[in-house]
Design an enzyme around this catalytic site. Structure first.
Site, PDB file in Angstrom:
ATOM      1  N   GLU A  36      31.021   3.678   1.889  1.00  0.00           N
ATOM      2  CA  GLU A  36      29.700   3.707   2.510  1.00  0.00           C
ATOM      3  C   GLU A  36      28.760   2.786   1.741  1.00  0.00           C
ATOM      4  O   GLU A  36      28.205   3.179   0.713  1.00  0.00           O
ATOM      5  CB  GLU A  36      29.136   5.130   2.479  1.00  0.00           C
ATOM      6  CG  GLU A  36      30.005   6.141   3.185  1.00  0.00           C
ATOM      7  CD  GLU A  36      29.207   7.371   3.574  1.00  0.00           C
ATOM      8  OE1 GLU A  36      29.010   7.557   4.774  1.00  0.00           O
ATOM      9  OE2 GLU A  36      28.759   8.107   2.691  1.00  0.00           O
ATOM     10  N   ASN A  92      28.091  14.398   8.658  1.00  0.00           N
ATOM     11  CA  ASN A  92      27.306  14.835   7.497  1.00  0.00           C
ATOM     12  C   ASN A  92      25.884  15.099   7.968  1.00  0.00           C
ATOM     13  O   ASN A  92      25.124  14.172   8.206  1.00  0.00           O
ATOM     14  CB  ASN A  92      27.354  13.726   6.428  1.00  0.00           C
ATOM     15  CG  ASN A  92      26.470  14.016   5.236  1.00  0.00           C
ATOM     16  OD1 ASN A  92      25.928  15.116   5.102  1.00  0.00           O
ATOM     17  ND2 ASN A  92      26.330  13.026   4.357  1.00  0.00           N
ATOM     18  N   SER A 127      25.471   3.956   9.236  1.00  0.00           N
ATOM     19  CA  SER A 127      24.955   3.609  10.558  1.00  0.00           C
ATOM     20  C   SER A 127      26.042   3.456  11.617  1.00  0.00           C
ATOM     21  O   SER A 127      25.950   2.601  12.500  1.00  0.00           O
ATOM     22  CB  SER A 127      24.080   2.348  10.483  1.00  0.00           C
ATOM     23  OG  SER A 127      22.957   2.585   9.645  1.00  0.00           O
ATOM     24  N   LYS A 171      23.495  16.361   6.376  1.00  0.00           N
ATOM     25  CA  LYS A 171      22.501  16.190   5.301  1.00  0.00           C
ATOM     26  C   LYS A 171      21.527  17.373   5.287  1.00  0.00           C
ATOM     27  O   LYS A 171      21.936  18.496   5.572  1.00  0.00           O
ATOM     28  CB  LYS A 171      21.797  14.833   5.451  1.00  0.00           C
ATOM     29  CG  LYS A 171      22.829  13.684   5.524  1.00  0.00           C
ATOM     30  CD  LYS A 171      22.252  12.327   5.363  1.00  0.00           C
ATOM     31  CE  LYS A 171      23.391  11.291   5.433  1.00  0.00           C
ATOM     32  NZ  LYS A 171      22.932   9.921   5.269  1.00  0.00           N
ATOM     33  N   HIS A 213      28.494  11.392  -2.721  1.00  0.00           N
ATOM     34  CA  HIS A 213      27.735  10.712  -1.668  1.00  0.00           C
ATOM     35  C   HIS A 213      26.628   9.872  -2.306  1.00  0.00           C
ATOM     36  O   HIS A 213      26.040  10.255  -3.312  1.00  0.00           O
ATOM     37  CB  HIS A 213      27.129  11.733  -0.699  1.00  0.00           C
ATOM     38  CG  HIS A 213      26.522  11.075   0.490  1.00  0.00           C
ATOM     39  ND1 HIS A 213      25.252  10.558   0.463  1.00  0.00           N
ATOM     40  CD2 HIS A 213      27.027  10.788   1.711  1.00  0.00           C
ATOM     41  CE1 HIS A 213      25.001   9.985   1.632  1.00  0.00           C
ATOM     42  NE2 HIS A 213      26.058  10.118   2.406  1.00  0.00           N
ATOM     43  N   GLY A 266      21.783   5.015   6.949  1.00  0.00           N
ATOM     44  CA  GLY A 266      20.515   5.438   7.522  1.00  0.00           C
ATOM     45  C   GLY A 266      19.562   4.285   7.815  1.00  0.00           C
ATOM     46  O   GLY A 266      18.394   4.494   8.109  1.00  0.00           O
ATOM     47  N   GLU A 320      23.630   9.351  -1.652  1.00  0.00           N
ATOM     48  CA  GLU A 320      22.316   9.979  -1.867  1.00  0.00           C
ATOM     49  C   GLU A 320      22.322  10.835  -3.116  1.00  0.00           C
ATOM     50  O   GLU A 320      21.311  10.955  -3.814  1.00  0.00           O
ATOM     51  CB  GLU A 320      21.917  10.779  -0.612  1.00  0.00           C
ATOM     52  CG  GLU A 320      21.445   9.833   0.483  1.00  0.00           C
ATOM     53  CD  GLU A 320      21.736  10.281   1.898  1.00  0.00           C
ATOM     54  OE1 GLU A 320      21.986  11.477   2.127  1.00  0.00           O
ATOM     55  OE2 GLU A 320      21.722   9.409   2.792  1.00  0.00           O
TER      56      GLU A 320
HETATM   57  P1  PGA Z   1      24.224   7.292   8.477  1.00  0.00           P
HETATM   58  O1  PGA Z   1      24.734   8.104   7.174  1.00  0.00           O
HETATM   59  O2  PGA Z   1      25.321   7.397   9.495  1.00  0.00           O
HETATM   60  O3  PGA Z   1      22.963   7.991   8.884  1.00  0.00           O
HETATM   61  O4  PGA Z   1      23.997   5.884   8.040  1.00  0.00           O
HETATM   62  C1  PGA Z   1      26.059   8.011   6.759  1.00  0.00           C
HETATM   63  C2  PGA Z   1      26.289   8.888   5.547  1.00  0.00           C
HETATM   64  O5  PGA Z   1      25.403   8.976   4.698  1.00  0.00           O
HETATM   65  O6  PGA Z   1      27.356   9.521   5.411  1.00  0.00           O
END
Ligand code: PGA
Length: 257
Positions: free
Chosen positions: A170, A11, A216, A13, A98, A176, A100
């Site tokens: 997640e 992803n 992460s 983003k 997701h 992140g 976010e």
């Molecule tokens: P990250 O994001 O690996 O940067 O923690 C995972 C995601 O949001 O799918």
């Protein structure tokens, strides 16, 4: 029983530009090609770069995915992107729900559900993302929250469309932040999610639906996470922007699969 065929998604983003997206796609193809006989790999570039990345990926290797989709195929919906447009660009997989989008943009469960159903109905595969916040985890509400999101997200999805669905667990606090869930903590939630799929559908569907872990994930922790029986792959954010790290994560899923 072993894992279903593993699935790893990158992803991207709101990162890359046109040139770096194409470069990254090229590098992902080069790094992941040796594993594509054993692992499904998808990348989710930003909408404006879907066409260029799709051309770079070609047709039968790494899959082209979109980070979101609207719940209508077309029409007067300013700023949204519908299923017909994505299909036109050879997108075959979309993310819905997701964290976010849920927590920073404010998408509620019922919109996530409508998006999922629209995607499936259009013939797209979809990754339904669920996960608890830190406050919910600390309040002991990880299970009701993630199960609630799963049930709300899948509401009205018939069993025959579950072949098109991947689940991504997640935990919001792990995205992140560099704070990965321990393999055991992630496995606990994955197991509950799979049991819920069994309740909602049946055991064969529960066993064949892939449940990815995200939050992460990196080249160092992927192998231990994938060693858990109910973790069938990864949804990777930050590390998916580094083609070597991403290929190492895909390899971890391929080698232990
Ligand atoms: P990250 O994001 O690996 O940067 O923690 C995972 C995601 O949001 O799918």
């Amino acid at each position: 029983m072993g894992h279903p065929r593993p699935i790893v998604g990158g992803n991207w983003k709101m990162n890359t530009n046109l040139a770096s997206a194409v470069e990254l796609a090229n590098d992902v193809v080069a790094g992941c090609s040796p594993f594509l006989d054993r692992v499904d790999v998808a990348v989710f570039p930003p909408f404006p770069y879907l066409q260029a990345v799709g051309r770079t990926l070609g047709h039968d290797g790494v899959t082209l995915g979109a980070q979101d989709v609207f719940d209508q195929p077309r029409g007067a919906f300013t700023g949204e992107v519908g299923t017909e447009m994505l299909l036109d660009l050879n997108v075959s997989q979309v993310l819905v729900g997701h964290s976010e989008r849920r927590h920073q943009i404010g998408e509620p469960d019922d919109l996530v559900n409508r998006k999922l159903r629209a995607a499936l109905w259009a013939g797209l595969s979809a990754t339904l993302c669920v996960g608890e916040t830190l406050e919910q985890r600390q309040a002991g509400r990880t299970e009701p929250n993630t199960v609630g999101q799963l049930m709300a997200g899948l509401s009205g999805v018939p069993p025959e469309q579950m072949r098109q669905v991947t689940i991504a667990y997640e935990p919001v606090w792990a995205i992140g932040t560099g704070m990965t869930a321990t393999p055991e903590d992630a496995e606990t939630v994955h197991k509950v999610l799979r049991a819920t799929l069994g309740d909602l559908y049946d055991d064969p569907i529960a066993e064949s639906t892939r449940i990815q872990y995200g939050g992460s994930v990196n080249a160092n922790n992927a192998e231990a996470l994938f060693g858990q029986p109910n973790i069938d792959g990864f949804l990777v954010g930050g590390a998916s922007l580094d083609p070597d790290a991403f290929a190492a994560i895909v390899r971890a899923a391929a080698d232990s699969g």
